[in-house]
Design a protein around this motif. Structure first.
Motif, PDB file in Angstrom:
ATOM      1  N   THR A   2       0.792  -1.232   0.000  1.00  0.00           N
ATOM      2  CA  THR A   2       0.000   0.000   0.000  1.00  0.00           C
ATOM      3  C   THR A   2       0.823   1.280   0.000  1.00  0.00           C
ATOM      4  O   THR A   2       0.292   2.356  -0.292  1.00  0.00           O
ATOM      5  CB  THR A   2      -0.936   0.032   1.231  1.00  0.00           C
ATOM      6  OG1 THR A   2      -0.141  -0.062   2.423  1.00  0.00           O
ATOM      7  CG2 THR A   2      -1.928  -1.111   1.175  1.00  0.00           C
ATOM      8  N   ASP A   3       2.127   1.188   0.313  1.00  0.00           N
ATOM      9  CA  ASP A   3       2.912   2.417   0.402  1.00  0.00           C
ATOM     10  C   ASP A   3       4.394   2.094   0.545  1.00  0.00           C
ATOM     11  O   ASP A   3       4.774   0.943   0.795  1.00  0.00           O
ATOM     12  CB  ASP A   3       2.455   3.260   1.600  1.00  0.00           C
ATOM     13  CG  ASP A   3       2.596   4.757   1.362  1.00  0.00           C
ATOM     14  OD1 ASP A   3       3.407   5.143   0.501  1.00  0.00           O
ATOM     15  OD2 ASP A   3       1.885   5.531   2.034  1.00  0.00           O
ATOM     16  N   SER A   4       5.212   3.119   0.402  1.00  0.00           N
ATOM     17  CA  SER A   4       6.638   2.966   0.701  1.00  0.00           C
ATOM     18  C   SER A   4       6.809   2.871   2.210  1.00  0.00           C
ATOM     19  O   SER A   4       5.928   3.269   2.975  1.00  0.00           O
ATOM     20  CB  SER A   4       7.429   4.156   0.135  1.00  0.00           C
ATOM     21  OG  SER A   4       6.882   5.380   0.579  1.00  0.00           O
ATOM     22  N   CYS A   5       7.952   2.362   2.643  1.00  0.00           N
ATOM     23  CA  CYS A   5       8.120   2.104   4.077  1.00  0.00           C
ATOM     24  C   CYS A   5       8.326   3.388   4.876  1.00  0.00           C
ATOM     25  O   CYS A   5       7.942   3.480   6.039  1.00  0.00           O
ATOM     26  CB  CYS A   5       9.288   1.149   4.308  1.00  0.00           C
ATOM     27  SG  CYS A   5      10.927   1.890   3.989  1.00  0.00           S
ATOM     28  N   GLY A   6       8.955   4.398   4.263  1.00  0.00           N
ATOM     29  CA  GLY A   6       9.168   5.665   4.941  1.00  0.00           C
ATOM     30  C   GLY A   6      10.364   5.691   5.881  1.00  0.00           C
ATOM     31  O   GLY A   6      10.678   6.745   6.437  1.00  0.00           O
ATOM     32  N   VAL A   7      11.063   4.574   6.059  1.00  0.00           N
ATOM     33  CA  VAL A   7      12.166   4.531   7.023  1.00  0.00           C
ATOM     34  C   VAL A   7      13.483   4.054   6.429  1.00  0.00           C
ATOM     35  O   VAL A   7      14.539   4.227   7.059  1.00  0.00           O
ATOM     36  CB  VAL A   7      11.803   3.635   8.238  1.00  0.00           C
ATOM     37  CG1 VAL A   7      10.635   4.235   9.001  1.00  0.00           C
ATOM     38  CG2 VAL A   7      11.491   2.208   7.785  1.00  0.00           C
ATOM     39  N   CYS A   8      13.470   3.454   5.250  1.00  0.00           N
ATOM     40  CA  CYS A   8      14.719   2.988   4.658  1.00  0.00           C
ATOM     41  C   CYS A   8      15.558   4.194   4.220  1.00  0.00           C
ATOM     42  O   CYS A   8      15.086   5.331   4.198  1.00  0.00           O
ATOM     43  CB  CYS A   8      14.450   2.058   3.476  1.00  0.00           C
ATOM     44  SG  CYS A   8      13.714   2.874   2.043  1.00  0.00           S
ATOM     45  N   SER A   9      16.810   3.961   3.860  1.00  0.00           N
ATOM     46  CA  SER A   9      17.695   5.067   3.496  1.00  0.00           C
ATOM     47  C   SER A   9      17.178   5.829   2.275  1.00  0.00           C
ATOM     48  O   SER A   9      17.288   7.060   2.196  1.00  0.00           O
ATOM     49  CB  SER A   9      19.102   4.527   3.223  1.00  0.00           C
ATOM     50  OG  SER A   9      19.086   3.579   2.157  1.00  0.00           O
ATOM     51  N   SER A  10      16.586   5.101   1.325  1.00  0.00           N
ATOM     52  CA  SER A  10      16.049   5.755   0.133  1.00  0.00           C
ATOM     53  C   SER A  10      14.869   6.659   0.486  1.00  0.00           C
ATOM     54  O   SER A  10      14.802   7.812   0.049  1.00  0.00           O
ATOM     55  CB  SER A  10      15.608   4.696  -0.885  1.00  0.00           C
ATOM     56  OG  SER A  10      15.001   5.299  -2.010  1.00  0.00           O
TER      57      SER A  10
END
Length: 380
Positions: free
Chosen positions: A58-66
């Motif tokens: 449903t979405d990007s994780c928001g916490v990875c380096s990218s």
């Protein structure tokens, strides 16, 4: 920018996520929508989702380096292009990149007027020049620094003149793992050669409910006032925020009273009202006129037998119905709208508000053509 941070547009979000999940991301896409719909935010969130290291269904994780770099618009494989005002110190978009990032971090819902206010425009015209096109080609010819996909987000490609043809080859035959996302608001002004090489993603205006909910939840506006702002904004969240920032008058009641003065041929009251309007300030005067134009257009729908399409707030709908039934006809509504549009044009150009609104008031009396009704009768 994550999808969850974007107001509304749920069907578009699902569509974009599905293209990634099904591995059918077109390398050149044109996000086409009106101002204030969140199209630019959707493009950024889409790019972040594609390059997220731990994306969910449903979405990007928001916490990875990218994601963390995307949130601050500093990812080395995320490139922006946008109109700017060229000068001896500003040759390409990268020369005002700090201003661009600062604006997005402050409020990513933006338009050209907001962007212009961040720059030293002087008397120049904004455009995306040939030097910027060459810089885009140069940047995208390099290998990706750390992401799997290099992304170029071009905001307002309408400002590409014929020099934009320099980009056709790289868009048609892009380097490996390169994604072009163009965000536009006027399809007719885009180079046809560029348009033919992109997949168009049409993004609808925000619904009234989305804007109302945003104003109530984020700004504590009461439901009736939020409905009035939403009606006037017409799906443009930027406009709704501007209305909120300059909300010192109840346009619905004031405009209805102005019509009553014209209907009753109350010239002395109109002169006094003109004095009051003159002290509101230019933005409030423009909002008042825009409200009147929108209100009368809704009345025109009622007069045309399309009352089901009217989206006036409940508390002003009754006024509109009475006005349409007993006073207005379509030519009259059109004539008043024309006067209000001319007044809005002149207010933007710093016309004297006392003279302007007095003239419009007298034109209002002339257009409505005062009718005599039994004493005590009031239809609007």
């Amino acid at each position: 920018m994550q999808f969850k941070d974007i107001i509304g547009q749920e069907s578009t979000k699902r569509h974009l996520i599905q293209t990634v999940e099904e591995n059918r991301v077109s390398h050149a896409q044109l996000f086409l929508s009106c101002d204030g719909s969140g199209a630019l935010l959707l493009a950024i969130a889409y790019a972040q989702y594609i390059n997220c290291l731990n994306r969910t269904p449903t979405d990007s994780c928001g916490v990875c380096s990218s994601c963390r770099k995307y949130e601050r618009y500093i990812h080395p494989d995320l490139h922006f292009s946008y109109p700017f005002f060229a000068s001896k110190d500003v040759k390409t978009a990268i020369d005002v990149l700090d201003e661009w990032r600062s604006m997005l971090l402050q409020d990513p819902y933006t338009d050209l007027d907001i962007w212009r206010s961040k720059l030293n425009a002087e008397n120049k015209q904004a455009n995306i020049n040939i030097a910027e096109c060459h810089d885009i080609i140069k940047k995208l010819s390099y290998k990706a620094f750390e992401a799997e996909t290099k992304v170029l987000i071009m905001w307002l490609p309408e400002f590409l003149d014929k020099e934009g043809n320099a980009l056709l080859k790289i868009i048609e035959e892009p380097p490996q793992n390169t994604l072009f996302l163009l965000v536009a608001s006027n399809q007719e002004q885009i180079l046809s050669t560029l348009l033919s090489r992109t997949q168009i993603v049409k993004i609808p205006k925000l619904t009234d409910h989305c804007i109302e909910s945003y104003l109530v939840d984020q700004h504590g506006v009461d439901a009736d006032q939020a409905a009035a702002y939403s009606f006037l904004a017409d799906g443009n969240l930027i406009e709704a925020k501007a209305l909120l920032a300059h909300a010192t008058n109840d346009n619905a009641d004031k405009f209805a009273e102005w019509l009553r003065m014209g209907y009753g041929n109350r010239v002395l009251d109109m002169i006094a009202f003109t004095e009051q309007l003159a002290g509101w300030g230019r933005e409030n005067q423009k909002n008042f006129l825009k409200y009147g134009i929108s209100f009368l257009r809704e009345c025109s729908l009622i007069l045309s037998g399309a009352a089901d399409l009217v989206k006036l707030p409940a508390r002003t709908l009754d006024t509109a119905k009475k006005l349409s039934a007993h006073v207005l006809d379509l030519p009259m509504a059109e004539a008043i709208i024309n006067e209000l549009e001319k007044a809005h044009y002149h207010i933007e150009r710093n016309a004297n508000p006392k003279i302007l609104f007095l003239d419009v008031s007298l034109q209002l009396v002339k257009t409505i053509k005062f009718k005599s009704f039994p004493k005590g009768t009031q239809y609007i």
